[in-house]
Scaffold this motif. Structure first.
Motif, PDB file in Angstrom:
ATOM      1  N   ALA A  65       0.849  -1.209   0.000  1.00  0.00           N
ATOM      2  CA  ALA A  65       0.000   0.000   0.000  1.00  0.00           C
ATOM      3  C   ALA A  65       0.880   1.253   0.000  1.00  0.00           C
ATOM      4  O   ALA A  65       0.577   2.238  -0.690  1.00  0.00           O
ATOM      5  N   GLN A  66       1.976   1.216   0.749  1.00  0.00           N
ATOM      6  CA  GLN A  66       2.901   2.372   0.767  1.00  0.00           C
ATOM      7  C   GLN A  66       3.563   2.546  -0.596  1.00  0.00           C
ATOM      8  O   GLN A  66       3.754   3.669  -1.069  1.00  0.00           O
ATOM      9  N   ALA A  67       3.910   1.431  -1.235  1.00  0.00           N
ATOM     10  CA  ALA A  67       4.560   1.512  -2.557  1.00  0.00           C
ATOM     11  C   ALA A  67       3.609   2.130  -3.577  1.00  0.00           C
ATOM     12  O   ALA A  67       4.013   2.985  -4.381  1.00  0.00           O
ATOM     13  N   ASP A  68       2.330   1.723  -3.531  1.00  0.00           N
ATOM     14  CA  ASP A  68       1.340   2.285  -4.459  1.00  0.00           C
ATOM     15  C   ASP A  68       1.145   3.774  -4.196  1.00  0.00           C
ATOM     16  O   ASP A  68       1.067   4.581  -5.127  1.00  0.00           O
ATOM     17  N   ALA A  69       1.071   4.130  -2.914  1.00  0.00           N
ATOM     18  CA  ALA A  69       0.862   5.544  -2.551  1.00  0.00           C
ATOM     19  C   ALA A  69       2.049   6.379  -3.019  1.00  0.00           C
ATOM     20  O   ALA A  69       1.874   7.489  -3.537  1.00  0.00           O
ATOM     21  N   LEU A  70       3.264   5.836  -2.848  1.00  0.00           N
ATOM     22  CA  LEU A  70       4.461   6.576  -3.267  1.00  0.00           C
ATOM     23  C   LEU A  70       4.443   6.812  -4.771  1.00  0.00           C
ATOM     24  O   LEU A  70       4.747   7.913  -5.254  1.00  0.00           O
ATOM     25  N   GLU A  71       4.061   5.779  -5.509  1.00  0.00           N
ATOM     26  CA  GLU A  71       4.028   5.921  -6.967  1.00  0.00           C
ATOM     27  C   GLU A  71       3.068   7.042  -7.375  1.00  0.00           C
ATOM     28  O   GLU A  71       3.391   7.865  -8.239  1.00  0.00           O
ATOM     29  N   LYS A  72       1.915   7.077  -6.715  1.00  0.00           N
ATOM     30  CA  LYS A  72       0.918   8.117  -7.035  1.00  0.00           C
ATOM     31  C   LYS A  72       1.450   9.508  -6.672  1.00  0.00           C
ATOM     32  O   LYS A  72       1.305  10.458  -7.445  1.00  0.00           O
ATOM     33  N   LEU A  73       2.047   9.616  -5.481  1.00  0.00           N
ATOM     34  CA  LEU A  73       2.568  10.929  -5.047  1.00  0.00           C
ATOM     35  C   LEU A  73       3.631  11.436  -6.014  1.00  0.00           C
ATOM     36  O   LEU A  73       3.646  12.610  -6.394  1.00  0.00           O
ATOM     37  N   LEU A  74       4.521  10.522  -6.428  1.00  0.00           N
ATOM     38  CA  LEU A  74       5.591  10.928  -7.351  1.00  0.00           C
ATOM     39  C   LEU A  74       5.012  11.312  -8.713  1.00  0.00           C
ATOM     40  O   LEU A  74       5.452  12.286  -9.333  1.00  0.00           O
ATOM     41  N   ALA A  75       4.013  10.538  -9.166  1.00  0.00           N
ATOM     42  CA  ALA A  75       3.401  10.832 -10.471  1.00  0.00           C
ATOM     43  C   ALA A  75       2.785  12.231 -10.467  1.00  0.00           C
ATOM     44  O   ALA A  75       2.896  12.976 -11.448  1.00  0.00           O
ATOM     45  N   GLU A  76       2.160  12.589  -9.324  1.00  0.00           N
ATOM     46  CA  GLU A  76       1.560  13.933  -9.218  1.00  0.00           C
ATOM     47  C   GLU A  76       2.619  15.024  -9.377  1.00  0.00           C
ATOM     48  O   GLU A  76       2.328  16.139  -9.782  1.00  0.00           O
ATOM     49  N   MET A  77       3.881  14.676  -9.008  1.00  0.00           N
ATOM     50  CA  MET A  77       4.971  15.658  -9.112  1.00  0.00           C
ATOM     51  C   MET A  77       5.718  15.523 -10.433  1.00  0.00           C
ATOM     52  O   MET A  77       6.753  16.158 -10.632  1.00  0.00           O
ATOM     53  N   GLY A  78       5.233  14.637 -11.302  1.00  0.00           N
ATOM     54  CA  GLY A  78       5.904  14.406 -12.583  1.00  0.00           C
ATOM     55  C   GLY A  78       7.210  13.642 -12.407  1.00  0.00           C
ATOM     56  O   GLY A  78       8.133  13.744 -13.226  1.00  0.00           O
ATOM     57  N   GLN A  79       7.304  12.862 -11.297  1.00  0.00           N
ATOM     58  CA  GLN A  79       8.530  12.107 -11.007  1.00  0.00           C
ATOM     59  C   GLN A  79       8.226  10.612 -10.976  1.00  0.00           C
ATOM     60  O   GLN A  79       7.061  10.203 -10.939  1.00  0.00           O
ATOM     61  N   LYS A  80       9.273   9.797 -10.932  1.00  0.00           N
ATOM     62  CA  LYS A  80       9.078   8.360 -10.752  1.00  0.00           C
ATOM     63  C   LYS A  80      10.256   7.796  -9.970  1.00  0.00           C
ATOM     64  O   LYS A  80      11.320   8.426  -9.892  1.00  0.00           O
ATOM     65  N   LEU A  81      10.026   6.596  -9.428  1.00  0.00           N
ATOM     66  CA  LEU A  81      11.100   5.961  -8.670  1.00  0.00           C
ATOM     67  C   LEU A  81      12.070   5.326  -9.670  1.00  0.00           C
ATOM     68  O   LEU A  81      11.669   4.549 -10.526  1.00  0.00           O
ATOM     69  N   ASP A  82      13.353   5.651  -9.569  1.00  0.00           N
ATOM     70  CA  ASP A  82      14.325   5.106 -10.523  1.00  0.00           C
ATOM     71  C   ASP A  82      14.845   3.742 -10.087  1.00  0.00           C
ATOM     72  O   ASP A  82      15.057   2.864 -10.913  1.00  0.00           O
ATOM     73  N   HIS A  83      15.107   3.593  -8.780  1.00  0.00           N
ATOM     74  CA  HIS A  83      15.706   2.348  -8.287  1.00  0.00           C
ATOM     75  C   HIS A  83      15.128   1.975  -6.931  1.00  0.00           C
ATOM     76  O   HIS A  83      14.870   2.848  -6.104  1.00  0.00           O
ATOM     77  N   ALA A  84      14.978   0.662  -6.713  1.00  0.00           N
ATOM     78  CA  ALA A  84      14.643   0.161  -5.375  1.00  0.00           C
ATOM     79  C   ALA A  84      15.835  -0.701  -4.960  1.00  0.00           C
ATOM     80  O   ALA A  84      16.154  -1.696  -5.619  1.00  0.00           O
TER      81      ALA A  84
END
Ligand code: AMP
Length: 166
Positions: A65-84
């Motif tokens: 659930a945290q991973a999904d929320a993070l993806e949404k928050l970053l998308a709203e900022m026009g960003q994405k997670l590059d590496h885990a």
């Protein structure tokens, strides 16, 4: 890059004496995970700051659930997670390091973390296997999972992470 450690944020919250701080203190000391709602709220607040250099999230996300929320928050900022980055260690070494961390804190004149004891640690490991380890498959499927040998020397681990971050 800005380092965001949810563990640090929660430890700060508990010393502030707020209602939220009191709630999280008991949960942390037992070695359980704090609710997604609280943790995501803390991250959301921090992401509202300056994001140009990027972020390193430490100890977050710890659930799907945290991973999904993070993806949404970053998308709203026009960003994405590059590496885990998965720091790979085994449980025995982990237990030894935690015991050592507690000893070092006391030797330095401070106090050990309330959750750095054998009972809480067992619970933390169980929480990891139940709730956090599914994230390995999640990030593998997204093509962002990178493994780093966490048993290597500190300098080697640091260099491996620096290489991934480019
Ligand atoms: P850490 O400093 O990362 O070892 O975290 C210490 C404790 O804080 C954990 O055992 C949890 O109780 C809580 N915590 C830290 N990060 C999270 C997170 N992302 N989700 C839920 N609980 C967390």
């Amino acid at each position: 890059m800005i380092q965001l450690s949810t563990g640090d944020m929660l430890r700060e919250a508990r010393t502030s004496g707020t209602e939220m701080g009191k709630i999280v203190a008991d949960v942390m000391d037992r070695g359980e995970l704090v609710t997604d709602e609280i943790v995501i709220g803390l991250i959301r607040e921090k992401l509202e700051g300056d994001a140009k250099g990027g972020f390193i999230f430490d100890g977050f996300p710890r659930t799907l659930a945290q991973a999904d929320a993070l993806e949404k928050l970053l998308a709203e900022m026009g960003q994405k997670l590059d590496h885990a980055i998965e720091l790979q260690v085994n449980d025995e070494v982990l237990v030894g390091r935690i015991v050592n961390r507690a000893k070092e804190a006391v030797a330095a004149g401070g106090t050990a973390r309330a959750d750095d004891n054998e009972e809480s640690l067992k619970k933390r490991l169980m929480e990891y296997y139940k709730k956090t380890s599914p994230l390995l498959g999640y990030y593998h499927a997204k093509g962002t999972l990178r493994g780093v040998d966490g048993l290597a020397e500190i300098g080697t681990v640091k260099a491996s992470i620096a290489e991934i971050l480019g």
